[in-house]
Design a protein around this motif. Structure first.
Motif, short mmCIF file in Angstrom:
data_model
loop_
_atom_site.label_atom_id
_atom_site.label_comp_id
_atom_site.label_asym_id
_atom_site.label_seq_id
_atom_site.Cartn_x
_atom_site.Cartn_y
_atom_site.Cartn_z
N ILE A 54 2.90 -2.11 40.25
CA ILE A 54 2.22 -2.03 41.55
C ILE A 54 2.88 -0.97 42.42
CG2 ILE A 54 1.73 -3.30 43.68
CD1 ILE A 54 1.63 -5.85 41.95
N LEU A 55 2.06 -0.18 43.10
CA LEU A 55 2.51 0.76 44.12
C LEU A 55 1.71 0.47 45.37
CD1 LEU A 55 4.45 3.32 44.25
CD2 LEU A 55 2.34 4.65 44.25
N THR A 56 2.40 0.19 46.48
CA THR A 56 1.72 -0.22 47.71
C THR A 56 1.82 0.88 48.76
OG1 THR A 56 2.25 -2.54 47.27
CG2 THR A 56 1.59 -1.98 49.50
N VAL A 57 0.68 1.25 49.30
CA VAL A 57 0.59 2.30 50.32
C VAL A 57 0.14 1.66 51.64
CG1 VAL A 57 -0.40 4.51 50.99
CG2 VAL A 57 -0.03 4.00 48.56
N ALA A 58 0.94 1.79 52.67
CA ALA A 58 0.58 1.29 53.99
C ALA A 58 -0.20 2.37 54.74
CB ALA A 58 1.82 0.91 54.79
N THR A 59 -1.36 2.00 55.23
CA THR A 59 -2.21 2.97 55.91
C THR A 59 -3.05 2.25 56.96
OG1 THR A 59 -3.78 4.80 55.56
CG2 THR A 59 -4.07 2.82 54.19
N TRP A 60 -4.03 2.95 57.50
CA TRP A 60 -4.80 2.47 58.64
C TRP A 60 -6.09 1.81 58.16
CZ3 TRP A 60 -2.22 3.66 63.17
CH2 TRP A 60 -1.17 4.59 63.02
N SER A 61 -6.58 0.87 58.92
CA SER A 61 -7.80 0.17 58.56
C SER A 61 -9.03 1.03 58.85
CB SER A 61 -7.90 -1.16 59.31
OG SER A 61 -7.98 -0.91 60.72
N GLY A 62 -10.17 0.59 58.35
CA GLY A 62 -11.42 1.26 58.66
C GLY A 62 -11.82 2.33 57.66
N PRO A 63 -12.69 3.24 58.08
CA PRO A 63 -13.21 4.26 57.16
C PRO A 63 -12.13 5.14 56.54
CG PRO A 63 -14.54 4.18 59.16
CD PRO A 63 -13.35 3.30 59.40
N TYR A 64 -11.00 5.32 57.24
CA TYR A 64 -9.96 6.20 56.72
C TYR A 64 -9.33 5.64 55.45
CZ TYR A 64 -5.65 9.02 56.73
OH TYR A 64 -4.61 9.84 56.39
N SER A 65 -8.91 4.38 55.49
CA SER A 65 -8.30 3.80 54.28
C SER A 65 -9.33 3.66 53.17
CB SER A 65 -7.68 2.44 54.60
OG SER A 65 -8.64 1.53 55.11
N ARG A 66 -10.57 3.43 53.53
CA ARG A 66 -11.63 3.37 52.51
C ARG A 66 -11.80 4.73 51.84
NH1 ARG A 66 -17.47 3.51 53.17
NH2 ARG A 66 -18.47 2.51 51.39
N ALA A 67 -11.74 5.78 52.64
CA ALA A 67 -11.82 7.14 52.08
C ALA A 67 -10.65 7.41 51.15
CB ALA A 67 -11.87 8.16 53.21
N TRP A 78 6.41 -2.11 51.12
CA TRP A 78 5.60 -0.89 51.00
C TRP A 78 6.41 0.20 50.31
CZ3 TRP A 78 4.53 -0.96 56.96
CH2 TRP A 78 3.75 -2.08 57.27
N ASP A 79 5.71 1.01 49.53
CA ASP A 79 6.36 2.11 48.81
C ASP A 79 6.09 3.47 49.44
OD1 ASP A 79 7.32 0.39 46.63
OD2 ASP A 79 5.18 0.19 46.16
N VAL A 80 4.92 3.62 50.05
CA VAL A 80 4.51 4.87 50.71
C VAL A 80 3.87 4.47 52.03
CG1 VAL A 80 3.09 6.95 50.55
CG2 VAL A 80 4.06 5.96 48.46
N MET A 81 4.05 5.33 53.05
CA MET A 81 3.42 5.05 54.34
C MET A 81 2.67 6.28 54.84
SD MET A 81 6.44 2.84 56.25
CE MET A 81 5.44 2.56 57.72
N ASP A 82 1.52 6.00 55.44
CA ASP A 82 0.73 7.04 56.10
C ASP A 82 1.06 6.95 57.59
OD1 ASP A 82 -1.60 8.08 57.67
OD2 ASP A 82 -2.38 8.53 55.69
N PHE A 83 1.70 8.00 58.10
CA PHE A 83 2.16 8.03 59.49
C PHE A 83 1.35 8.99 60.34
CE2 PHE A 83 6.07 7.23 57.05
CZ PHE A 83 6.68 6.20 57.76
N GLU A 84 1.24 8.69 61.62
CA GLU A 84 0.97 9.75 62.57
C GLU A 84 2.24 10.59 62.67
OE1 GLU A 84 -0.20 7.65 66.11
OE2 GLU A 84 -2.32 7.76 65.56
N LEU A 85 2.08 11.89 62.78
CA LEU A 85 3.24 12.79 62.69
C LEU A 85 4.36 12.44 63.67
CD1 LEU A 85 4.66 15.16 61.45
CD2 LEU A 85 3.32 16.71 62.90
N PRO A 86 4.09 12.07 64.92
CA PRO A 86 5.23 11.73 65.80
C PRO A 86 6.10 10.61 65.23
CG PRO A 86 3.24 12.01 67.09
CD PRO A 86 2.81 12.05 65.67
N ASP A 87 5.49 9.61 64.60
CA ASP A 87 6.27 8.53 64.02
C ASP A 87 7.08 9.01 62.82
OD1 ASP A 87 5.56 6.60 65.84
OD2 ASP A 87 3.95 5.75 64.62
N ALA A 88 6.51 9.89 62.02
CA ALA A 88 7.24 10.41 60.86
C ALA A 88 8.46 11.22 61.32
CB ALA A 88 6.32 11.28 60.00
N ILE A 89 8.29 12.00 62.36
CA ILE A 89 9.41 12.79 62.89
C ILE A 89 10.53 11.87 63.36
CG2 ILE A 89 10.10 14.34 64.76
CD1 ILE A 89 7.29 15.60 64.54
N ALA A 90 10.15 10.83 64.11
CA ALA A 90 11.16 9.89 64.61
C ALA A 90 11.84 9.15 63.47
CB ALA A 90 10.50 8.89 65.57
#
Length: 367
Positions: A32-45, A85-97
């Motif tokens: 299993i590889l788990t990716v944390a991301t945002w709900s809605g059309p984006y994660s579906r895409a 979680w193994d991978v995360m989808d960040f908004e860039l400001p959070d990734a920088i921090a």
């Protein structure tokens, strides 16, 4: 037993063992590889465009975990050494921090594959997309929208027109806060993009930006949600507004298409990062390299109106698989839309935002 029968039985045994091995390989539980991301059309895409294709190609069960951004869960995982979680989808400001706090794995930019057209990754990604701990996935932009038909045969075309109340009268809707507004004001005032953040470190530069915004005094309304800005255009509370390009796409789908000015769009990114010290580090990094290739990024952009962070992906973007919509008119990174795009410097804002905010609030109290 004759030698012949020994050979026959040995062959049968080999076939049975091989068959059992193949059956086990085909039916065994996948890692299993788990990716944390945002709900809605984006994660579906993402699921349709990259998660399933990666899982099939690498024999992984890629699962989605939904979160609302921020660093709380990441800090807990790394601090407790317990990784959901193994991978995360960040908004860039959070990734920088997170990178500055040592919460993310280093990502070697040299390991990223070239683009579909052979362009090296270092030249293929847009500015700010690749950092020491992140790789860009999608680009979204704040653009200027205006009420259709309000300005007749000569509608506004540039960022400077947003500040021209004489030629284009009517209320202006702006996002609350100093970020985005100060950059837009200086760009509309003719400042070179490369000079903007240096200027905002000086009292003179800040004064110039605020003076430009002050030309809209008496005509300003504020929004916190980009969809509200478009509602203001629709019901007449605003003649022009800044808004996110994704919300403009949604408005078009609901038959409320505004006019759009791409000049001086201010863009940011979502990026992938890997939590520091995770047990599936190598697989996670392999996923990031795969997911940020030209083809997966193009497939995401075929589903949702976010520009691929790689230039080489643009020519691969197709029609929306469900709606049949041509997505390229809505993407921030097409050459025509990106010609004057401005990369918001999120690291700069993290370093200097508190000082700027005090000056902003003092100015706001006078409006």
């Amino acid at each position: 037993m004759s030698r012949r029968w020994q050979i026959i039985l040995g062959g049968i045994a080999a076939v049975v063992i091989a068959g059992a091995g193949l059956l086990y390989w085909a039916t065994r539980p996948l890692p299993i590889l788990t990716v944390a991301t945002w709900s809605g059309p984006y994660s579906r895409a993402q699921a349709n465009a990259m998660f399933r294709t990666y899982g099939s190609a690498r024999r992984y069960d890629v699962r989605i975990a939904l979160y609302d951004g921020g660093l709380t869960e990441l800090q807990q995982m790394v601090g407790n050494r317990r990784y959901d979680w193994d991978v995360m989808d960040f908004e860039l400001p959070d990734a920088i921090a997170a990178c500055r706090m040592g919460l993310l794995e280093h990502i070697d930019a040299a390991s990223l594959p070239p683009g579909a057209d052979g362009t090296p990754a270092g030249r293929d990604f847009v500015a700010n997309a690749v950092g020491p701990c992140w790789v860009g996935s999608v680009v979204y932009g704040q653009v200027i929208a205006f009420a259709p038909g309000r300005f007749g045969a000569n509608p506004p075309k540039s960022a400077a027109d947003f500040f021209d109340l004489k030629r284009f009268p009517g209320p202006r809707a702006l996002r609350r806060g100093a970020k985005f507004n100060l950059e837009l004001a200086l760009l509309a005032d003719g400042m070179k993009p490369s000079d903007v953040y240096d200027a905002l470190l000086t009292p003179v530069g800040i004064a110039r930006a605020l003076a430009r915004l002050a030309t809209l005094k008496g005509s300003l309304v504020w929004w916190s949600n980009s969809a509200d800005a478009l509602a203001m255009l629709a019901d007449g509370r605003a003649a022009m507004a800044t808004a996110l390009n994704g919300d403009i796409y949604d408005a078009v789908q609901h038959h409320h298409a505004p006019g759009v000015i791409w000049d001086r769009q201010l863009y940011e990114l979502d990026v992938f990062g890997v939590p520091k010290g995770g047990p599936r580090r190598e697989a996670a990094l392999d996923f990031v390299r795969f997911a940020t290739g030209s083809e997966p990024l193009a497939r995401v952009a075929s589903w949702v109106p976010y520009g691929p962070a790689r230039r080489s992906a643009l020519r691969l973007v197709g029609r929306n698989p469900e709606l049949g919509t041509d997505m390229t008119p809505y993407l921030p990174t097409t050459p025509a839309h990106f010609a004057t795009a401005f990369a918001v410097d999120d690291e700069w804002w993290q370093l200097h935002g508190a000082d700027i905010e005090a000056r902003w609030q003092a100015w706001l109290a006078t409006q």
